[in-house]
Design a protein around this motif. Structure first.
Motif, PDB file in Angstrom:
ATOM      1  N   ASP A   1      45.691  39.302  47.932  1.00 48.25           N
ATOM      2  CA  ASP A   1      46.009  40.212  46.906  1.00 48.25           C
ATOM      3  C   ASP A   1      47.292  40.875  47.257  1.00 48.25           C
ATOM      4  O   ASP A   1      47.952  41.898  46.833  1.00 48.25           O
TER       5      ASP A   1
ATOM      6  N   SER B   1      35.481  38.572  54.430  1.00 46.82           N
ATOM      7  CA  SER B   1      35.853  38.569  53.148  1.00 46.82           C
ATOM      8  C   SER B   1      37.103  39.578  52.917  1.00 46.82           C
ATOM      9  O   SER B   1      37.835  39.494  52.129  1.00 46.82           O
TER      10      SER B   1
ATOM     11  N   GLN C   1      40.605  39.365  51.221  1.00 44.15           N
ATOM     12  CA  GLN C   1      41.130  39.911  50.081  1.00 44.15           C
ATOM     13  C   GLN C   1      42.400  40.893  50.319  1.00 44.15           C
ATOM     14  O   GLN C   1      43.435  40.532  49.758  1.00 44.15           O
TER      15      GLN C   1
END
Lengths: 362, 287
Positions: free
Chosen positions: A237, A229, A233
């Motif tokens: 991002d 994860s 991310q």
């Protein structure tokens, strides 16, 4: 479905009981037998604990594999996890593992085999012939294949002008900015050597010094992920414009609207194996669950859900065409890729992982 | 927390030593039994393996000295934990002072404000810092918008991130014991100092501060010792150079199954912590 907990010692009695009632039909009750009536009696009311990695992965495994076995045979499949290798070792060495079937990564399969932690796969119950032989081990059966791929953020590097190879991942001149790398000695040594121009055929045994030298060149440009994860991310991002990611995680991010792209050049494939810890109370039922997980219809289902590639080639016929390009074992992708060589790693992992930690700290 | 810290400081000065075994000491028996069975026994087993796994001998400790990895991680751990403790003192003292000298209503509110994050999950708070500190995060966004910086600052995946995250999580461990000590400092002492002509600064330095030192030391001990064992925060907010000793222990057990080395690292950490603990206890015990 009854919740009665049947002790293993009662099973023969129970089976005889059932045989009498059903006129011998269950005598052919091989696990994985397709007619519900056969399986129903053999394991009905029993419990098998499946341990995996939690999150959407285990949810998909539950829906695709476990629920199918439960429905077919009347067993209760209890979900547990997340898998913790230290915990698993202690459980097995303590003599009473509470996990009957465990999803482990290839590295732990080999480490565990050296310490004799798992039961041999019972080929009388598990039909290993329907699984691609590359993904079958004496002590584990592969259920899904995934791969490390080059991933890029399409707002930072528009498709077409995007990094395509491991060499691009390491090229901070042409593709400036931070890169998201996996904080682990494998795959990073392999990827560094491929980036440095080593051919797949000559990759193993790894030229470790050369790999670390190559890694030195991007150390100051790297952020490191330890969980999948995190890898998503970092890329979504825009913390990094290019990085290493597992194919299924790129798929997942894109499904959720993440602006990510994937490249398949020299993708590095890994297999997740299903194993039965030594000392489980009901190994037959555990093997039956593994057998269920090799069925093409179930593997197709989990592929559709999460882009996790099947180990049973028959599953390809059942997978939706839109998912096929995302799978590591789809022929076009598999041809460009390679399987991590854990025969090499099994003796090298400890010293090199230690060197990896020391390199990070230096 | 507050209560516990209070009793710790109290017990040093007020409880008399009893030469004979008191019946009341049996009251601790259930708790002691649980502790022995569920904590002391397994920990001893684990530590013993540093001498016995894979064979009897000192090989694990030799590996510890020869592999620079362990010493670097240990140094990291001491430096990070020390830095975090310093920040906790600097940030925690003024706040504890304010709480201790506030009116009852404000005091309740402030104590509550300290406790709320203390009760929420460590993991959630660490993830929250990731959202705030990353290059595309809130802090960099605001600074860029205000024109204070041209390029985003690297506030995370390095030592800065680890320290910020750990200070936030460990701050209550400094504030609460400190506050409970400050609360008991008689205001007439500082009034007396003032009436004798001491300016506020020297009245603080020579009267208030020495009286508050036991609280500072208790807080320092708590923060530093808890910080030594930190695992999740450095793993999530740190960079490759910020590996701490607890991560090494987890790696040795989890990835390698090398209980011997893990036990040796843990033993070194435990001994180091015990030495620090005893030293601080000595410092805070009135002679």
């Amino acid at each position: 479905m009854t919740e009665t907990k049947q002790k293993w010692s009662n099973l023969t009695l129970d089976r005889r009981h059932f045989l009498a009632a059903s006129g011998g039909a269950a005598a052919l009750g091989l696990a994985g037998a397709r007619t519900p009536a056969m399986g129903q009696g053999k394991y009905a009311g029993q419990k098998v604990v499946f341990a995996s990695w939690g999150g959407s992965y285990q949810d998909a495994q539950k829906v695709s594999f476990c629920d199918a076995l439960a429905k077919k045979t009347g067993v209760t499949v209890v979900q547990d996890g997340p898998v913790d290798y230290a915990k698993l070792r202690v459980m097995i060495q303590g003599g009473s593992p509470t996990w009957d079937v465990v999803d482990v990564t290839v590295d732990f399969l080999y480490a565990a085999n050296q310490d004799k932690l798992f039961d041999k796969i019972d080929t009388k119950i598990v039909d290993v012939n329907r699984v691609d032989k590359n993904y079958v081990n004496e002590f584990g059966v592969g259920d899904i294949v995934s791969s490390y791929n080059v991933s890029y953020n399409t707002t930072i590097f528009p498709t077409g002008k995007n990094p395509k190879t491991w060499a691009d991942l390491f090229d901070v001149q042409r593709f400036p900015g931070r890169r998201s790398l996996r904080d682990r000695v494998s795959p990073m040594l392999e990827l560094a050597l491929l980036a440095d121009g080593v051919e797949i055929e000559h990759l193993y045994p790894l030229d470790v010094d050369r790999a670390f030298k190559k890694l030195d060149t991007i150390k100051s440009h790297a952020i490191w992920w330890t969980t999948n994860s995190q890898s998503q991310q970092f890329m979504i991002d825009g913390e990094a414009g290019v990085g290493v990611m597992i194919n299924g995680r790129i798929f997942d991010a894109v499904q959720k609207g993440g602006k990510l792209g994937i490249e398949w050049h020299q993708n590095m494939q890994l297999v997740d194996y299903l194993v039965v810890p030594r000392g489980v109370k009901n190994p037959d039922l555990a093997m039956a669950l593994i057998n269920e997980m090799t069925l093409p219809e179930h593997q197709a289902k989990i592929a559709d859900l999460m882009a996790l590639a099947p180990t049973n080639p028959d599953a390809f016929k059942l997978i939706s065409p839109s998912v096929l390009p995302w799978l590591s074992t789809t022929p076009a992708n598999a041809q460009q890729g390679f399987l991590v060589n854990w025969d090499y790693w099994k003796d090298q992992y400890k010293p090199l992982a230690e060197r990896w930690e020391a390199w990070k700290l230096s | 927390m507050e209560m516990a810290a209070g009793t710790v400081t109290q017990s040093r000065s007020q409880l008399p030593r009893r030469p004979t075994i008191d019946v009341r000491s049996w009251l601790v028996a259930p708790a002691a039994a649980v502790l022995i069975i569920a904590f002391i026994y397994p920990v001893c087993q684990f530590l013993l393996r540093s001498f016995s796994d894979p064979v009897w001998g000192l090989q694990n400790f030799r590996a510890l000295i020869h592999q620079p990895l362990y010493m670097r991680a240990l140094t990291n751990t001491l430096v990070v934990s020390g830095t975090v403790t310093l920040f906790c003192i600097v940030l925690g003292y003024p706040l504890a002072y304010t709480i201790a000298n506030a009116g009852p209503r404000l005091r309740r509110l402030l104590v509550f404000a300290v406790l709320v994050p203390f009760w929420s999950s460590l993991l959630v708070r660490t993830f929250a810092w990731m959202v705030l500190l990353q290059q595309t995060g809130l802090i960099n966004h605001v600074l860029l918008q205000l024109g204070l910086i041209d390029a985003p600052l690297t506030l995370i995946y390095n030592r800065i991130g680890v320290v910020i995250g750990m200070v936030h999580i460990l701050l209550p461990f400094m504030i609460l014991p400190l506050y409970s000590v400050l609360l008991r400092i008689d205001p007439s002492y500082t009034s007396a100092a003032a009436s004798l002509g001491a300016p506020p600064v020297s009245s603080f330095l020579r009267v208030y501060l020495p009286l508050s030192l036991p609280g500072v030391l208790t807080g320092t001990l708590l923060v530093f010792v808890i910080g030594l064992g930190y695992f999740i925060t450095p793993a999530l907010l740190g960079g490759p150079g910020d590996t701490m000793i607890a991560q090494i222990i987890a790696m040795e057990v989890g990835d390698f199954g090398r209980w011997g080395i893990a036990g040796a690292v843990a033993l070194v950490l435990l001994l180091g912590t015990s030495v620090i603990f005893v030293l601080v206890q000595r410092l805070t015990t009135p002679r």
